[in-house]
Design a protein around this motif. Structure first.
Motif, PDB file in Angstrom:
ATOM      1  N   LEU A 149      30.247 -89.314 -63.170  1.00  0.00           N
ATOM      2  CA  LEU A 149      29.460 -90.529 -63.002  1.00  0.00           C
ATOM      3  C   LEU A 149      30.366 -91.756 -62.931  1.00  0.00           C
ATOM      4  CD1 LEU A 149      26.421 -91.124 -62.844  1.00  0.00           C
ATOM      5  CD2 LEU A 149      26.526 -91.773 -65.243  1.00  0.00           C
ATOM      6  N   LEU A 178      19.438 -87.315 -61.984  1.00  0.00           N
ATOM      7  CA  LEU A 178      18.639 -87.921 -63.037  1.00  0.00           C
ATOM      8  C   LEU A 178      19.310 -89.193 -63.547  1.00  0.00           C
ATOM      9  CD1 LEU A 178      16.018 -87.104 -64.419  1.00  0.00           C
ATOM     10  CD2 LEU A 178      17.377 -86.071 -66.230  1.00  0.00           C
ATOM     11  N   ALA A 179      20.640 -89.110 -63.700  1.00  0.00           N
ATOM     12  CA  ALA A 179      21.367 -90.268 -64.238  1.00  0.00           C
ATOM     13  C   ALA A 179      21.329 -91.439 -63.273  1.00  0.00           C
ATOM     14  CB  ALA A 179      22.807 -89.885 -64.546  1.00  0.00           C
ATOM     15  N   VAL A 193      17.419 -94.186 -62.174  1.00  0.00           N
ATOM     16  CA  VAL A 193      17.085 -95.575 -62.487  1.00  0.00           C
ATOM     17  C   VAL A 193      18.363 -96.393 -62.398  1.00  0.00           C
ATOM     18  CG1 VAL A 193      16.097 -97.149 -64.177  1.00  0.00           C
ATOM     19  CG2 VAL A 193      15.314 -94.781 -64.064  1.00  0.00           C
ATOM     20  N   PRO A 194      18.561 -97.117 -61.289  1.00  0.00           N
ATOM     21  CA  PRO A 194      19.807 -97.869 -61.156  1.00  0.00           C
ATOM     22  C   PRO A 194      19.853 -99.013 -62.161  1.00  0.00           C
ATOM     23  CG  PRO A 194      18.312 -98.384 -59.360  1.00  0.00           C
ATOM     24  CD  PRO A 194      17.653 -97.329 -60.159  1.00  0.00           C
ATOM     25  N   GLU A 195      21.062 -99.353 -62.531  1.00  0.00           N
ATOM     26  CA  GLU A 195      21.245-100.450 -63.471  1.00  0.00           C
ATOM     27  C   GLU A 195      20.863-101.757 -62.807  1.00  0.00           C
ATOM     28  OE1 GLU A 195      25.063-100.375 -65.223  1.00  0.00           O
ATOM     29  OE2 GLU A 195      25.059-102.508 -65.654  1.00  0.00           O
ATOM     30  N   SER A 232      21.176-107.878 -63.881  1.00  0.00           N
ATOM     31  CA  SER A 232      21.196-108.885 -64.952  1.00  0.00           C
ATOM     32  C   SER A 232      21.279-108.264 -66.341  1.00  0.00           C
ATOM     33  CB  SER A 232      19.930-109.723 -64.850  1.00  0.00           C
ATOM     34  OG  SER A 232      18.815-108.869 -64.896  1.00  0.00           O
ATOM     35  N   THR A 233      21.238-106.910 -66.414  1.00  0.00           N
ATOM     36  CA  THR A 233      21.105-106.283 -67.721  1.00  0.00           C
ATOM     37  C   THR A 233      22.340-106.425 -68.582  1.00  0.00           C
ATOM     38  OG1 THR A 233      19.724-104.651 -66.654  1.00  0.00           O
ATOM     39  CG2 THR A 233      20.466-104.158 -68.870  1.00  0.00           C
ATOM     40  N   ARG A 234      23.468-106.020 -68.034  1.00  0.00           N
ATOM     41  CA  ARG A 234      24.668-105.893 -68.857  1.00  0.00           C
ATOM     42  C   ARG A 234      25.106-107.241 -69.418  1.00  0.00           C
ATOM     43  NH1 ARG A 234      28.050-101.585 -69.343  1.00  0.00           N
ATOM     44  NH2 ARG A 234      26.968-100.487 -67.692  1.00  0.00           N
ATOM     45  N   ARG A 235      25.623-107.158 -70.630  1.00  0.00           N
ATOM     46  CA  ARG A 235      26.079-108.380 -71.280  1.00  0.00           C
ATOM     47  C   ARG A 235      27.578-108.344 -71.458  1.00  0.00           C
ATOM     48  NH1 ARG A 235      22.333-108.450 -76.553  1.00  0.00           N
ATOM     49  NH2 ARG A 235      20.407-109.095 -75.568  1.00  0.00           N
TER      50      ARG A 235
END
Lengths: 257, 368
Positions: free
Chosen positions: B60, B88-89, B92-94, B97-100
């Motif tokens: 990955l 499966l991994a 759902v793409p990241e 804005s999620t990552r901090r």
């Protein structure tokens, strides 16, 4: 991936009696869980579903009877052997039971750091991979209180899977989730069980889940304090003559013939 | 292990990829991709003897790098198990804005942050005192709603249950004071004044102060954890939505119990402290019990007791406010409850000592 002897059932419960002191919850439980089953523990509220789960995962000792993992007597083993068996299981608790003072990444890294000798960077890779498996890619640095209930459940699932368990236990996975999210979690359980080659044990009374995912089950009855049947839920619905099972599986509406 | 075919950039994965195995890090592959970025790479498996999550997690990482750098990945030749896990991994793409980023601040911004926090704390304290005042108003007009049984339980917890530890500590403080005084007074042959020093010291200062410090550790911390845990369980929300004021129902009985009990405990502490002094002076410094008693009668009057008791009422309010405020403002996590208990004890001890100094100054001006 564990390639063990497939002829012995994964879990065997024999003559199990569960009790708090003198108060008997359930008695004479006998059933087997095969490898790669999706096994449902079902029954009305207060019948002892969660107590049975506690007996299977080593939190409560049986009053009588035995639990076997691959033929090995779980409760008659010493603590070290029990820990050995438990290290191959993953458990998703009802509320997720994430450690609130740790970020999601730290939560998942905890068992990896304790039980493996991987380097921190590899652990970080594994954490990202597990989080992306449950659709939470990028949420590594969030605290459990900062994400929604369904996300907490999925993060709990990622932690349960951290050590590639052979058995995954779920305690009421769909409680507190909307139907869509409950469905998504069911799908996730199925696809993870398939891809990881894991045996799945689910405690639930959600009929939709029971029929959607269950390949085998046990039905506990709170009145007679014992199990009424074991087998695939669909077969139980089609073939059982016990009115209590039919009532439960049809929400009290009876079988439509 | 991983082998690379240089011309077609085909990665071949083989061997043992389980947790127990020693696997060479894939960093060299990433650096290879960095130095000579190809158009397309092929990932395929040779003879895999064993693998677990370690393999897909490393794959990955490579695939993420390739996706970020527009390199095509052909993973069609991997075994089905790995393919479905990777699918499966990647399902759902990241979200972008999620990552901090890491939460590293410079020392300057840390100072700023702590000043803003202090400001918030002060504001919270003022609001809380206001709410307590409103609840107390409701109590005085007889409109406050709380359960009498709660009040009685808190009274028992704060008063009688605290009596043994308060007696022990104050007896010992009396002993210590007497010893300290006696050693100095013996030099000028004024041992009879041990009685004055111990009695006045205990009644005006040490009695109220020691009792209050014990109460802040016992009762104040308990209040903070009780209310913090109730907040954690949504119990305070439940009260609010029922239309019951949490200030009246939870804070008022606790506060009332402590305000009623702390003066009584202080009175006990005073008497036991004086008794401790008497034990030392009569056994070690030949001042008899009668002399000690007569001397105290001359030295201490009711005003001195009143001075100490008034202090203890003020301390009780401060401890209850610190404990209840920290509990009510507690965050919703296990560590937040612990922090609330610590903060409650630290706050109340600071409040007590500051208030004690101020009150002593005022008494001094008033000639009390």
């Amino acid at each position: 991936m564990g390639q063990a002897n497939q002829n012995i059932p994964h879990i065997t419960v024999s003559q199990l009696t569960m009790a708090y002191g003198n108060f008997v919850i359930q008695h004479d439980l006998n059933f087997t869980i095969e490898h790669r089953d999706v096994f449902i523990i079902m029954g009305g509220s207060g019948c002892g579903k969660s107590t049975l789960l506690k007996h299977l995962i080593g939190l409560q000792r049986p009053a009588e009877g035995d639990v076997f993992y691959r033929g090995q007597n779980f409760w008659r083993s010493d603590t070290r052997q029990r820990t050995q068996i438990m290290s191959k299981t993953g458990i998703l608790y009802q509320s997720g039971a994430l450690f609130s003072a740790m970020t999601l990444a730290e939560n998942i890294a905890l068992p990896l750091g304790e039980f493996t000798r991987l380097t921190p960077s590899e652990i970080a890779d594994l954490v990202s991979y597990k989080l992306s498996l449950v659709g939470l890619a990028g949420f590594e640095d969030y605290y459990p209180s900062e994400i929604s209930g369904s996300m907490q459940k999925r993060a709990g699932l990622a932690r349960a899977m951290a050590l590639d368990p052979e058995i995954l236990f779920f305690d009421e996975p769909s409680v507190g989730l909307d139907p869509m999210n409950a469905r998504l979690l069911d799908d996730l359980i199925i696809s993870l069980g398939e891809t990881l080659n894991a045996t799945v044990v689910v405690v639930t009374h959600e009929l939709a889940s029971i029929f959607a995912i269950g390949t085998n089950s046990v039905f506990l009855d709170p009145e007679s304090k014992t199990m009424l049947a074991t087998g695939a839920p669909k077969k139980l619905l089609a073939g059982s003559d016990d009115p209590r099972i039919i009532q439960f599986l049809t929400r009290g509406e009876g079988r439509t013939r | 292990m991983v082998s690379i075919d240089e011309t077609s950039f085909a990665l071949k994965i083989s061997g043992n990829w389980s947790r127990q195995a020693t696997v060479k890090p894939i960093d060299q592959i990433l650096s290879r991709l960095k130095s000579h970025p190809p158009q397309k790479i092929i990932i395929a498996a040779g003879t895999l003897t064993a693998w677990d999550s370690r393999l897909p997690s490393q794959l990955l990482k490579i695939m993420d790098y390739c996706a970020a750098n527009n390199i095509q990945v052909d993973s069609g030749q991997l075994p089905d198990g790995i393919k479905s896990l990777l699918k499966l991994a990647l399902a759902v793409p990241e979200r972008a804005s999620t990552r901090r980023g890491g939460s590293r601040f410079s020392w300057l911004s840390n100072i700023g942050k702590s000043i803003i926090d202090m400001q918030k704390d002060m504001y919270g304290l003022i609001v809380f005192i206001g709410e307590v005042a409103l609840a107390a108003g409701a109590l005085l007009t007889g409109k406050a709603r709380f359960r009498m049984i709660d009040l009685l339980t808190f009274i028992q917890d704060a008063g009688p249950n605290g009596f043994p530890i308060v007696s022990l500590i104050s007896l010992l403080v009396g002993l210590i004071l007497a010893f300290v005084a006696a050693l100095q007074l013996a030099m000028v042959d004024a041992k009879i004044y041990i009685a004055d020093l111990v009695a006045l010291g205990i009644v005006r200062e040490m009695g109220p102060l020691m009792t209050a410090i014990i109460a802040s550790g016992r009762t104040g911390a308990a209040y903070a954890t009780q209310l913090g845990t109730m907040n954690l369980n949504n119990e305070i929300d439940a009260l609010k939505t029922m239309g019951i004021s949490a200030m009246e129902f939870l804070v008022l009985p606790r506060m009332l119990a402590l305000v009623l009990m702390l003066p009584l405990l202080t009175l006990c502490a005073d008497l036991l402290g004086i008794l401790g002094g008497a034990m030392v002076s009569s056994t070690a410094f030949d001042v008899t019990f009668i002399q000690y008693y007569q001397q105290i009668k001359k030295a201490v009057d009711l005003v001195d007791f009143g001075v100490g008791i008034f202090k203890s009422v003020v301390f009780a309010c401060l401890i209850a406010i610190a404990g209840c405020m920290r509990g009510m403002q507690c965050g919703r996590s296990a560590s937040a409850v612990g922090e609330a208990a610590t903060a409650a004890v630290v706050d109340s001890i600071v409040y007590i000592v500051v208030a004690d100094s101020l009150i002593t100054l005022i008494y001094n001006r008033l000639d009390l």
